[in-house]
Scaffold this motif. Structure first.
Motif, mmCIF file in Angstrom:
data_model
loop_
_atom_site.group_PDB
_atom_site.id
_atom_site.type_symbol
_atom_site.label_atom_id
_atom_site.label_comp_id
_atom_site.label_asym_id
_atom_site.label_seq_id
_atom_site.Cartn_x
_atom_site.Cartn_y
_atom_site.Cartn_z
ATOM 1 N N MET A 81 0.867 -1.016 0.088
ATOM 2 C CA MET A 81 -0.112 -0.670 0.073
ATOM 3 C C MET A 81 1.180 1.168 0.231
ATOM 4 O O MET A 81 1.431 0.961 1.068
ATOM 5 C CB MET A 81 -0.763 0.326 1.241
ATOM 6 N N ARG A 82 0.996 2.380 -0.941
ATOM 7 C CA ARG A 82 1.344 3.277 -0.998
ATOM 8 C C ARG A 82 0.848 4.925 -0.353
ATOM 9 O O ARG A 82 1.189 5.609 -0.259
ATOM 10 C CB ARG A 82 2.005 3.944 -2.405
ATOM 11 N N CYS A 83 -0.205 4.716 -0.153
ATOM 12 C CA CYS A 83 -1.212 5.683 -0.191
ATOM 13 C C CYS A 83 -1.258 5.853 1.309
ATOM 14 O O CYS A 83 -1.314 4.850 2.411
ATOM 15 C CB CYS A 83 -2.593 5.401 -0.516
ATOM 16 N N GLY A 84 -0.955 6.725 2.459
ATOM 17 C CA GLY A 84 -0.425 6.525 3.960
ATOM 18 C C GLY A 84 -1.704 6.531 4.798
ATOM 19 O O GLY A 84 -2.169 7.295 5.761
ATOM 20 N N ARG A 85 -2.999 7.289 4.012
ATOM 21 C CA ARG A 85 -3.943 7.446 4.976
ATOM 22 C C ARG A 85 -5.265 6.644 4.650
ATOM 23 O O ARG A 85 -6.727 7.032 4.089
ATOM 24 C CB ARG A 85 -4.440 8.591 4.359
ATOM 25 N N LEU A 86 -5.633 5.076 4.238
ATOM 26 C CA LEU A 86 -6.352 4.855 4.024
ATOM 27 C C LEU A 86 -7.427 3.907 4.927
ATOM 28 O O LEU A 86 -8.560 4.013 4.607
ATOM 29 C CB LEU A 86 -6.025 3.129 3.415
ATOM 30 N N GLU A 87 -6.628 4.089 6.217
ATOM 31 C CA GLU A 87 -8.003 4.028 7.445
ATOM 32 C C GLU A 87 -8.339 5.214 7.378
ATOM 33 O O GLU A 87 -9.035 5.365 8.283
ATOM 34 C CB GLU A 87 -6.553 3.625 8.526
ATOM 35 N N GLU A 88 -7.727 6.426 6.951
ATOM 36 C CA GLU A 88 -9.297 7.608 7.057
ATOM 37 C C GLU A 88 -10.888 7.158 5.879
ATOM 38 O O GLU A 88 -11.355 7.951 6.302
ATOM 39 C CB GLU A 88 -8.330 8.624 6.366
ATOM 40 N N LEU A 89 -10.309 6.413 5.208
ATOM 41 C CA LEU A 89 -11.035 6.581 4.279
ATOM 42 C C LEU A 89 -12.311 5.008 4.335
ATOM 43 O O LEU A 89 -12.163 4.680 5.819
ATOM 44 C CB LEU A 89 -10.305 5.815 2.718
ATOM 45 N N GLU A 90 -14.174 5.326 4.364
ATOM 46 C CA GLU A 90 -14.737 4.532 4.021
ATOM 47 C C GLU A 90 -14.189 3.227 3.415
ATOM 48 O O GLU A 90 -13.149 3.172 2.294
ATOM 49 C CB GLU A 90 -16.095 5.039 3.484
ATOM 50 N N PRO A 91 -14.378 1.876 4.434
ATOM 51 C CA PRO A 91 -13.459 0.281 3.876
ATOM 52 C C PRO A 91 -13.725 0.065 2.136
ATOM 53 O O PRO A 91 -12.609 -0.487 2.299
ATOM 54 C CB PRO A 91 -14.138 -0.552 4.684
ATOM 55 N N GLU A 92 -14.337 0.461 1.829
ATOM 56 C CA GLU A 92 -15.092 0.297 0.617
ATOM 57 C C GLU A 92 -13.871 1.133 -0.754
ATOM 58 O O GLU A 92 -13.390 0.604 -1.482
ATOM 59 C CB GLU A 92 -16.330 0.228 -0.027
ATOM 60 N N VAL A 93 -13.980 2.199 -0.546
ATOM 61 C CA VAL A 93 -13.280 3.064 -0.966
ATOM 62 C C VAL A 93 -11.939 2.983 -1.192
ATOM 63 O O VAL A 93 -10.882 3.006 -2.427
ATOM 64 C CB VAL A 93 -13.586 4.649 -0.980
ATOM 65 N N ALA A 94 -11.411 2.268 0.340
ATOM 66 C CA ALA A 94 -9.727 2.027 0.343
ATOM 67 C C ALA A 94 -9.394 0.704 0.048
ATOM 68 O O ALA A 94 -8.922 0.982 -0.842
ATOM 69 C CB ALA A 94 -9.526 2.181 1.968
ATOM 70 N N LEU A 95 -10.029 -0.738 -0.105
ATOM 71 C CA LEU A 95 -10.315 -1.606 -0.899
ATOM 72 C C LEU A 95 -10.369 -0.837 -2.391
ATOM 73 O O LEU A 95 -9.296 -1.701 -3.335
ATOM 74 C CB LEU A 95 -11.498 -2.239 -0.424
ATOM 75 N N ALA A 96 -11.186 -0.671 -3.033
ATOM 76 C CA ALA A 96 -10.589 0.356 -4.125
ATOM 77 C C ALA A 96 -9.279 0.908 -4.127
ATOM 78 O O ALA A 96 -8.404 0.510 -5.533
ATOM 79 C CB ALA A 96 -12.080 1.459 -4.552
ATOM 80 N N VAL A 97 -9.073 2.060 -3.447
ATOM 81 C CA VAL A 97 -7.624 2.314 -3.867
ATOM 82 C C VAL A 97 -6.615 1.295 -4.285
ATOM 83 O O VAL A 97 -5.211 0.990 -5.310
ATOM 84 C CB VAL A 97 -7.602 3.609 -2.744
ATOM 85 N N GLN A 98 -6.330 0.346 -3.117
ATOM 86 C CA GLN A 98 -5.519 -0.760 -3.216
ATOM 87 C C GLN A 98 -5.852 -1.714 -4.815
ATOM 88 O O GLN A 98 -5.132 -1.902 -5.203
ATOM 89 C CB GLN A 98 -6.021 -1.306 -2.447
ATOM 90 N N LEU A 99 -7.278 -1.631 -5.188
ATOM 91 C CA LEU A 99 -7.221 -2.227 -6.416
ATOM 92 C C LEU A 99 -6.551 -1.376 -7.472
ATOM 93 O O LEU A 99 -5.465 -1.953 -8.409
ATOM 94 C CB LEU A 99 -8.599 -3.043 -6.533
ATOM 95 N N ALA A 100 -6.767 -0.524 -7.762
ATOM 96 C CA ALA A 100 -5.976 0.530 -8.418
ATOM 97 C C ALA A 100 -4.503 0.771 -8.447
ATOM 98 O O ALA A 100 -3.558 0.586 -9.213
ATOM 99 C CB ALA A 100 -6.540 2.190 -8.148
ATOM 100 N N GLU A 101 -4.129 0.238 -7.052
ATOM 101 C CA GLU A 101 -2.453 0.287 -6.908
ATOM 102 C C GLU A 101 -2.117 -0.471 -7.468
ATOM 103 O O GLU A 101 -1.265 -0.723 -8.146
ATOM 104 C CB GLU A 101 -2.077 0.398 -5.224
ATOM 105 N N ALA A 102 -2.824 -1.671 -7.109
ATOM 106 C CA ALA A 102 -2.087 -3.304 -7.558
ATOM 107 C C ALA A 102 -2.212 -3.192 -9.417
ATOM 108 O O ALA A 102 -1.602 -3.763 -9.665
ATOM 109 C CB ALA A 102 -3.721 -4.176 -6.806
ATOM 110 N N LEU A 103 -3.799 -3.042 -9.621
ATOM 111 C CA LEU A 103 -3.902 -3.347 -11.150
ATOM 112 C C LEU A 103 -2.761 -2.262 -12.055
ATOM 113 O O LEU A 103 -2.658 -2.027 -12.982
ATOM 114 C CB LEU A 103 -5.129 -2.242 -11.335
#
Length: 73
Positions: free
Chosen positions: A1-23
């Motif tokens: 995870m490169r985004c330093g503030r995923l814990e501040e996002l809604e869970p589904e948004v944080a998961l979408a960001v993780q997918l974007a980073e992976a893809l």
């Protein structure tokens, strides 16, 4: 995870960001654990739409580099 503030996002948004980073990584890699969490959170149709949007945006960003297209298209 490169985004330093995923814990501040809604869970589904944080998961979408993780997918974007992976893809958008080179090479793209979505491991089984991430896919399982995505499958629990999103219906199959929503996951397809999300992956399509992420990969299309990544394609455009890389393509636009060739022609030095300015801005965020």
């Amino acid at each position: 995870m490169r985004c330093g503030r995923l814990e501040e996002l809604e869970p589904e948004v944080a998961l979408a960001v993780q997918l974007a980073e992976a893809l958008t990584a080179t090479p793209a890699r979505v491991d089984d654990e991430l896919y399982a969490r995505l499958s629990e959170q999103f219906p199959r149709s929503a996951l397809l739409e999300l992956a399509t949007a992420i990969t299309w945006k990544n394609y455009l960003a890389r393509f636009n580099r060739l022609y030095a297209v300015p801005g965020d298209f």
